[in-house]
Design a protein around this motif. Structure first.
Motif, mmCIF file in Angstrom:
data_model
loop_
_atom_site.group_PDB
_atom_site.id
_atom_site.type_symbol
_atom_site.label_atom_id
_atom_site.label_comp_id
_atom_site.label_asym_id
_atom_site.label_seq_id
_atom_site.Cartn_x
_atom_site.Cartn_y
_atom_site.Cartn_z
ATOM 1 N N LEU A 131 63.569 -24.165 109.110
ATOM 2 C CA LEU A 131 64.176 -24.229 107.780
ATOM 3 C C LEU A 131 63.817 -25.569 107.145
ATOM 4 C CD1 LEU A 131 66.146 -23.436 105.479
ATOM 5 C CD2 LEU A 131 68.003 -24.380 106.863
ATOM 6 N N THR A 132 63.072 -25.502 106.045
ATOM 7 C CA THR A 132 62.797 -26.719 105.270
ATOM 8 C C THR A 132 63.828 -26.749 104.153
ATOM 9 O OG1 THR A 132 60.455 -26.446 105.781
ATOM 10 C CG2 THR A 132 61.015 -28.018 104.044
ATOM 11 N N LYS A 133 64.808 -27.644 104.318
ATOM 12 C CA LYS A 133 65.984 -27.665 103.436
ATOM 13 C C LYS A 133 65.681 -28.523 102.204
ATOM 14 C CE LYS A 133 70.095 -26.329 102.616
ATOM 15 N NZ LYS A 133 70.150 -24.958 102.113
ATOM 16 N N ARG A 134 65.350 -27.841 101.116
ATOM 17 C CA ARG A 134 64.994 -28.549 99.871
ATOM 18 C C ARG A 134 66.142 -28.529 98.870
ATOM 19 N NH1 ARG A 134 59.705 -24.917 99.214
ATOM 20 N NH2 ARG A 134 58.220 -26.007 100.556
ATOM 21 N N LEU A 135 67.059 -27.554 99.026
ATOM 22 C CA LEU A 135 68.195 -27.450 98.094
ATOM 23 C C LEU A 135 69.362 -28.268 98.625
ATOM 24 C CD1 LEU A 135 68.189 -23.570 97.467
ATOM 25 C CD2 LEU A 135 67.174 -25.335 96.001
ATOM 26 N N PRO A 136 70.081 -28.964 97.748
ATOM 27 C CA PRO A 136 71.252 -29.711 98.211
ATOM 28 C C PRO A 136 72.277 -28.754 98.841
ATOM 29 C CG PRO A 136 70.827 -30.131 95.865
ATOM 30 C CD PRO A 136 69.880 -29.073 96.299
ATOM 31 N N VAL A 137 72.985 -29.262 99.846
ATOM 32 C CA VAL A 137 73.970 -28.459 100.578
ATOM 33 C C VAL A 137 75.278 -28.384 99.778
ATOM 34 C CG1 VAL A 137 75.312 -28.390 102.733
ATOM 35 C CG2 VAL A 137 72.908 -29.075 102.773
ATOM 36 N N ALA A 138 75.942 -27.228 99.821
ATOM 37 C CA ALA A 138 77.250 -27.037 99.159
ATOM 38 C C ALA A 138 77.205 -27.491 97.702
ATOM 39 C CB ALA A 138 78.343 -27.788 99.920
ATOM 40 N N SER A 139 76.267 -26.897 96.954
ATOM 41 C CA SER A 139 76.052 -27.395 95.588
ATOM 42 C C SER A 139 76.128 -26.303 94.523
ATOM 43 C CB SER A 139 74.698 -28.107 95.521
ATOM 44 O OG SER A 139 73.668 -27.205 95.851
ATOM 45 N N GLY A 140 76.699 -25.134 94.878
ATOM 46 C CA GLY A 140 76.894 -24.098 93.863
ATOM 47 C C GLY A 140 75.674 -23.244 93.567
ATOM 48 N N ILE A 141 74.638 -23.331 94.446
ATOM 49 C CA ILE A 141 73.437 -22.508 94.219
ATOM 50 C C ILE A 141 73.077 -21.688 95.464
ATOM 51 C CG2 ILE A 141 72.388 -23.688 92.249
ATOM 52 C CD1 ILE A 141 70.785 -25.419 94.202
ATOM 53 N N GLY A 142 74.067 -21.472 96.330
ATOM 54 C CA GLY A 142 73.925 -20.494 97.415
ATOM 55 C C GLY A 142 72.814 -20.742 98.403
ATOM 56 N N GLY A 143 72.469 -21.996 98.668
ATOM 57 C CA GLY A 143 71.351 -22.290 99.568
ATOM 58 C C GLY A 143 71.511 -21.680 100.952
ATOM 59 N N GLY A 144 72.651 -21.902 101.594
ATOM 60 C CA GLY A 144 72.878 -21.378 102.945
ATOM 61 C C GLY A 144 72.879 -19.863 102.977
ATOM 62 N N SER A 145 73.468 -19.250 101.958
ATOM 63 C CA SER A 145 73.507 -17.782 101.876
ATOM 64 C C SER A 145 72.100 -17.219 101.714
ATOM 65 C CB SER A 145 74.367 -17.342 100.684
ATOM 66 O OG SER A 145 75.689 -17.803 100.832
ATOM 67 N N SER A 146 71.302 -17.867 100.886
ATOM 68 C CA SER A 146 69.930 -17.422 100.653
ATOM 69 C C SER A 146 69.081 -17.607 101.908
ATOM 70 C CB SER A 146 69.330 -18.191 99.477
ATOM 71 O OG SER A 146 68.115 -17.605 99.070
ATOM 72 N N ASP A 147 69.304 -18.705 102.643
ATOM 73 C CA ASP A 147 68.591 -18.927 103.909
ATOM 74 C C ASP A 147 68.890 -17.779 104.880
ATOM 75 O OD1 ASP A 147 67.810 -21.370 102.827
ATOM 76 O OD2 ASP A 147 69.285 -22.538 103.951
ATOM 77 N N ALA A 148 70.169 -17.391 104.980
ATOM 78 C CA ALA A 148 70.574 -16.319 105.903
ATOM 79 C C ALA A 148 69.976 -14.982 105.478
ATOM 80 C CB ALA A 148 72.096 -16.233 105.961
ATOM 81 N N ALA A 149 70.034 -14.674 104.174
ATOM 82 C CA ALA A 149 69.496 -13.407 103.661
ATOM 83 C C ALA A 149 67.982 -13.333 103.872
ATOM 84 C CB ALA A 149 69.835 -13.252 102.181
ATOM 85 N N THR A 150 67.298 -14.439 103.640
ATOM 86 C CA THR A 150 65.840 -14.496 103.829
ATOM 87 C C THR A 150 65.491 -14.276 105.298
ATOM 88 O OG1 THR A 150 65.647 -16.007 101.957
ATOM 89 C CG2 THR A 150 63.796 -15.956 103.482
ATOM 90 N N THR A 151 66.298 -14.869 106.190
ATOM 91 C CA THR A 151 66.109 -14.680 107.634
ATOM 92 C C THR A 151 66.231 -13.200 108.003
ATOM 93 O OG1 THR A 151 66.955 -16.910 108.082
ATOM 94 C CG2 THR A 151 66.990 -15.344 109.915
ATOM 95 N N LEU A 152 67.214 -12.506 107.435
ATOM 96 C CA LEU A 152 67.379 -11.071 107.717
ATOM 97 C C LEU A 152 66.143 -10.284 107.285
ATOM 98 C CD1 LEU A 152 71.127 -10.506 106.657
ATOM 99 C CD2 LEU A 152 70.207 -10.649 108.989
ATOM 100 N N ARG A 153 65.607 -10.609 106.103
ATOM 101 C CA ARG A 153 64.394 -9.907 105.627
ATOM 102 C C ARG A 153 63.203 -10.173 106.554
ATOM 103 N NH1 ARG A 153 65.917 -11.926 100.506
ATOM 104 N NH2 ARG A 153 64.196 -13.405 100.557
#
Length: 293
Positions: free
Chosen positions: A99-121
């Motif tokens: 995971l290359t974390k480019r989006l700020p954490v806990a910032s109202g743009i769903g970074g962690g959720s998107s990482d998890a969804a992308t992993t499922l795909r």
């Protein structure tokens, strides 16, 4: 992206989830808030890479990797891998995820959720186990309320607690600039700071927006009901919005989610130039730009 053998490295952009409008329409007895939101996924995000390995392994890198709390086995990505294997009835796959974390954490743009969804795909593709849509949605929801909407990163309308999804309008060619003042704001605190929770829902939206002007005109009739409570808790958000609104090339600015990231919509050709100028003026802020769709 190669799909032919299991030896291939698979890489995908885990796009930021931006709430162009977020109406809080009520609260359930269990405390969950009801919402009505137009969600989009710009071409700005984290990078998730998957490749075969000797065992399940997660590597964190990128500018915001150090902001991910706790041991990596608690990371939502690893939870997604284990939950996927259980749902698909297969052994936990031996893969290395980076995971290359480019989006700020806990910032109202769903970074962690998107990482998890992308992993499922990526896991569906890697394992060849494609889950029925309802199963995949339930699995995503078990990982977090924002994960289902991130499974299909295209414009969507979210309702309920975020679990009722329908296709959103087609978007025009449009640029977006995301700005975060690198100041955290707690979602529960923002909710607590709201004086009214039974606000009107989203107006009816067209099937497509043919221009940036038509999109911004529609957004002007919508709201983010969390913006004012968030600004009062975190004045930096107000400074970000003022900086975006001061640029005449930006047609519309608003906060996303519960903050503190804000967005400005503009013509695509202006996005990178606006990003550069904001970076010069505000070196302490996180700023990114790209295409809205």
């Amino acid at each position: 992206m190669a799909h032919d053998t299991q030896s291939a490295l698979r890489v995908e952009l885990a796009r930021a989830k931006v709430n162009l409008a977020l109406h809080i329409t009520g609260q359930r007895p269990d405390g969950y808030h009801l919402l009505d939101s137009l969600v989009v996924f710009p071409q700005i995000g984290d990078r998730v890479a998957l490749e075969p390995a000797g065992s399940l392994d997660l590597r964190l890198e990128g500018p915001f990797a150090r902001d991910l709390d706790g041991p990596s086995e608690n990371n939502l990505i690893l939870k997604a891998v284990r939950a996927f294997a259980e749902s698909a009835g297969i052994p936990v796959p031996n893969v290395r995820l980076t995971l290359t974390k480019r989006l700020p954490v806990a910032s109202g743009i769903g970074g962690g959720s998107s990482d998890a969804a992308t992993t499922l795909r990526l896991l569906e593709d890697f394992s060849g186990s494609y889950l029925p849509e309802e199963t995949l949605h339930a699995l995503a929801l078990s990982l977090g309320a924002d994960v289902p909407v991130c499974l299909f990163p295209e414009p969507q309308i979210m309702r309920g607690i975020g679990d009722e999804l329908s296709p959103g309008p087609q978007l025009p060619v449009c640029g977006i600039v995301l700005v975060n003042p690198k100041v955290g704001v707690s979602t529960p605190d923002v909710f607590k700071n709201m004086s009214k929770r039974d606000n009107p829902p989203l107006p009816d939206l067209p099937e497509r927006f043919s221009s940036v002007a038509q999109l911004t005109e529609c957004l002007a009739d919508c709201r983010n009901d969390m913006q004012d409570p968030a600004v009062s808790l975190c004045p930096e958000i107000g400074k970000v919005l003022s900086a975006l609104e001061a640029d005449t090339r930006i047609a519309f600015a608003r906060m996303s989610g519960s903050g503190a990231t804000c967005f400005g919509l503009c013509e695509l050709r202006d996005a990178m130039d606006i990003e550069r100028q904001l970076r010069t003026a505000h070196p302490g802020w996180w700023i990114a730009s790209g295409s809205l769709s």
